[in-house]
Scaffold this motif. Structure first.
Motif, PDB file in Angstrom:
ATOM      1  N   GLU A  78       0.678  19.812   9.680  1.00  0.00           N
ATOM      2  CA  GLU A  78      -0.460  19.828  10.606  1.00  0.00           C
ATOM      3  C   GLU A  78      -1.577  18.891  10.139  1.00  0.00           C
ATOM      4  OE1 GLU A  78       2.023  23.250  11.297  1.00  0.00           O
ATOM      5  OE2 GLU A  78       1.080  22.522   9.443  1.00  0.00           O
ATOM      6  N   VAL A  79      -1.812  18.880   8.827  1.00  0.00           N
ATOM      7  CA  VAL A  79      -2.827  17.983   8.266  1.00  0.00           C
ATOM      8  C   VAL A  79      -2.413  16.529   8.489  1.00  0.00           C
ATOM      9  CG1 VAL A  79      -3.759  17.121   6.080  1.00  0.00           C
ATOM     10  CG2 VAL A  79      -3.812  19.567   6.575  1.00  0.00           C
ATOM     11  N   TRP A  80      -1.151  16.245   8.235  1.00  0.00           N
ATOM     12  CA  TRP A  80      -0.660  14.873   8.406  1.00  0.00           C
ATOM     13  C   TRP A  80      -0.736  14.431   9.868  1.00  0.00           C
ATOM     14  CZ3 TRP A  80      -0.146  10.448   6.349  1.00  0.00           C
ATOM     15  CH2 TRP A  80       0.746   9.493   6.837  1.00  0.00           C
ATOM     16  N   GLU A  81      -0.351  15.306  10.798  1.00  0.00           N
ATOM     17  CA  GLU A  81      -0.393  14.962  12.217  1.00  0.00           C
ATOM     18  C   GLU A  81      -1.832  14.714  12.673  1.00  0.00           C
ATOM     19  OE1 GLU A  81       2.008  14.240  14.123  1.00  0.00           O
ATOM     20  OE2 GLU A  81       3.662  14.824  12.805  1.00  0.00           O
ATOM     21  N   PHE A  82      -2.771  15.481  12.115  1.00  0.00           N
ATOM     22  CA  PHE A  82      -4.175  15.285  12.483  1.00  0.00           C
ATOM     23  C   PHE A  82      -4.676  13.919  12.008  1.00  0.00           C
ATOM     24  CE2 PHE A  82      -8.726  15.519  11.628  1.00  0.00           C
ATOM     25  CZ  PHE A  82      -9.205  15.903  12.880  1.00  0.00           C
ATOM     26  N   ILE A  83      -4.335  13.554  10.782  1.00  0.00           N
ATOM     27  CA  ILE A  83      -4.776  12.265  10.253  1.00  0.00           C
ATOM     28  C   ILE A  83      -4.138  11.116  11.035  1.00  0.00           C
ATOM     29  CG2 ILE A  83      -4.478  10.720   8.258  1.00  0.00           C
ATOM     30  CD1 ILE A  83      -6.897  12.545   8.076  1.00  0.00           C
ATOM     31  N   LYS A  84      -2.869  11.277  11.428  1.00  0.00           N
ATOM     32  CA  LYS A  84      -2.219  10.252  12.248  1.00  0.00           C
ATOM     33  C   LYS A  84      -2.924  10.121  13.610  1.00  0.00           C
ATOM     34  CE  LYS A  84       2.107   9.729  12.697  1.00  0.00           C
ATOM     35  NZ  LYS A  84       3.514  10.035  13.039  1.00  0.00           N
ATOM     36  N   ALA A  85      -3.288  11.264  14.188  1.00  0.00           N
ATOM     37  CA  ALA A  85      -3.989  11.248  15.463  1.00  0.00           C
ATOM     38  C   ALA A  85      -5.355  10.572  15.326  1.00  0.00           C
ATOM     39  CB  ALA A  85      -4.165  12.672  16.000  1.00  0.00           C
ATOM     40  N   ALA A  86      -6.021  10.823  14.201  1.00  0.00           N
ATOM     41  CA  ALA A  86      -7.305  10.175  13.949  1.00  0.00           C
ATOM     42  C   ALA A  86      -7.123   8.667  13.830  1.00  0.00           C
ATOM     43  CB  ALA A  86      -7.926  10.744  12.675  1.00  0.00           C
ATOM     44  N   GLY A  87      -6.010   8.252  13.221  1.00  0.00           N
ATOM     45  CA  GLY A  87      -5.720   6.820  13.117  1.00  0.00           C
ATOM     46  C   GLY A  87      -5.491   6.175  14.468  1.00  0.00           C
ATOM     47  N   GLU A  88      -4.766   6.880  15.349  1.00  0.00           N
ATOM     48  CA  GLU A  88      -4.550   6.363  16.700  1.00  0.00           C
ATOM     49  C   GLU A  88      -5.864   6.295  17.475  1.00  0.00           C
ATOM     50  OE1 GLU A  88      -1.780   5.074  18.072  1.00  0.00           O
ATOM     51  OE2 GLU A  88      -0.971   5.262  16.025  1.00  0.00           O
ATOM     52  N   ALA A  89      -6.705   7.326  17.287  1.00  0.00           N
ATOM     53  CA  ALA A  89      -7.998   7.331  17.958  1.00  0.00           C
ATOM     54  C   ALA A  89      -8.880   6.176  17.483  1.00  0.00           C
ATOM     55  CB  ALA A  89      -8.706   8.668  17.708  1.00  0.00           C
ATOM     56  N   ALA A  90      -8.772   5.872  16.195  1.00  0.00           N
ATOM     57  CA  ALA A  90      -9.550   4.767  15.631  1.00  0.00           C
ATOM     58  C   ALA A  90      -9.194   3.439  16.299  1.00  0.00           C
ATOM     59  CB  ALA A  90      -9.351   4.697  14.124  1.00  0.00           C
TER      60      ALA A  90
END
Length: 254
Positions: free
Chosen positions: A238-250
């Motif tokens: 879940e932590v990894w998926e959140f960071i990946k999502a933050a990267g896509e949002a960036a």
């Protein structure tokens, strides 16, 4: 002793049902099958499982253990020497974990309080330090090519020990704050600021070889499939998926 169903044996021995099934496929255990295909284990199976667990901890591979079971022969001198080496390594790993916790205590000295998540991540960092290079190699060999393995080894050797120590001590707080944000908007200013901290902690390696970013993503994309006897996971899926999502949002924000 009555026969045990697979779930009962798993609880009794402290192993997963998946592990027992795997041992069955390797011929290490031979449970009795009911008409419906359900596995049942006898006392002899329980004793054999104990032997398997002990020999695994001592350092023998499953292939070697299978051979010993089939031939009923054991190289006693080699077994005891391997057990001695294992205990020495466990002692060294414990000393390393204690050293990391000592450093964490020093860093927290003078702080009135900290949150539970940060504290737990500091403890987890100490536990992870006890995962051997061999444990990690099982993951690297699964998701890295031989060329990527060589690149990682070269890159890590070019990062100073002091730099590694600073990075290790920074992760617990970063992970704790990420855990708190899971489920929130990955495009929020707070999530984007945290993403920059994640990237900064990884940057020393990527500065040496930018191509390694792809292999890291591949490895953590498959957290659920890491080898059972591999290292402790540094963070949740879940932590990894959140960071990946933050990267896509960036990418969208830029």
């Amino acid at each position: 002793m009555k026969m045990l169903a697979i779930g009962d044996l798993a609880k009794k021995a402290g192993v997963s049902v998946r592990t027992l099934r795997y041992y069955d496929t390797r011929g290490l255990l031979n449970p009795i099958r009911s008409e419906s295909g359900q596995r049942f284990y006898t006392f002899k199976d329980v004793v054999r499982l104990g032997h398997i667990q002990l020999l695994k901890r001592t350092g023998f591979s499953l292939n070697q253990i299978y051979k010993m079971i089939e031939e009923k022969t054991i190289d006693g001198d080699r077994l005891l020497k391997m057990n001695h080496a294992l205990l020495v390594k466990e002692r060294d790993d414990l000393n390393k974990a204690i050293g990391i916790l000592d450093e964490a205590i020093k860093n927290l000295d003078g702080q009135a309080e900290t949150d539970l998540s940060t504290l737990c991540n500091h403890i987890k960092l100490g536990e992870q330090s006890m995962s051997s290079e061999e444990d990690w190699q099982k993951v690297w060999d699964t998701y890295y090519t031989p060329e990527e393995n060589a690149k990682w080894a070269a890159a890590k050797s070019n990062v100073s020990m002091d730099n590694w120590k600073e990075i290790e001590q920074a992760w617990p707080d970063v992970l704790a704050r990420t855990e708190k944000l899971v489920g929130s908007d990955p495009a929020s200013p707070e999530a984007q600021a945290l993403l920059k901290e994640w990237n900064a902690l990884s940057q020393p390696i990527y500065d040496i070889d930018p191509s390694l970013a792809g292999s890291v993503t591949k490895m953590y994309d498959n957290l659920d499939s890491w080898p059972q006897d591999g290292p402790q996971m540094p963070f949740s899926k879940e932590v990894w998926e959140f960071i990946k999502a933050a990267g896509e949002a960036a990418k969208q924000l830029n």
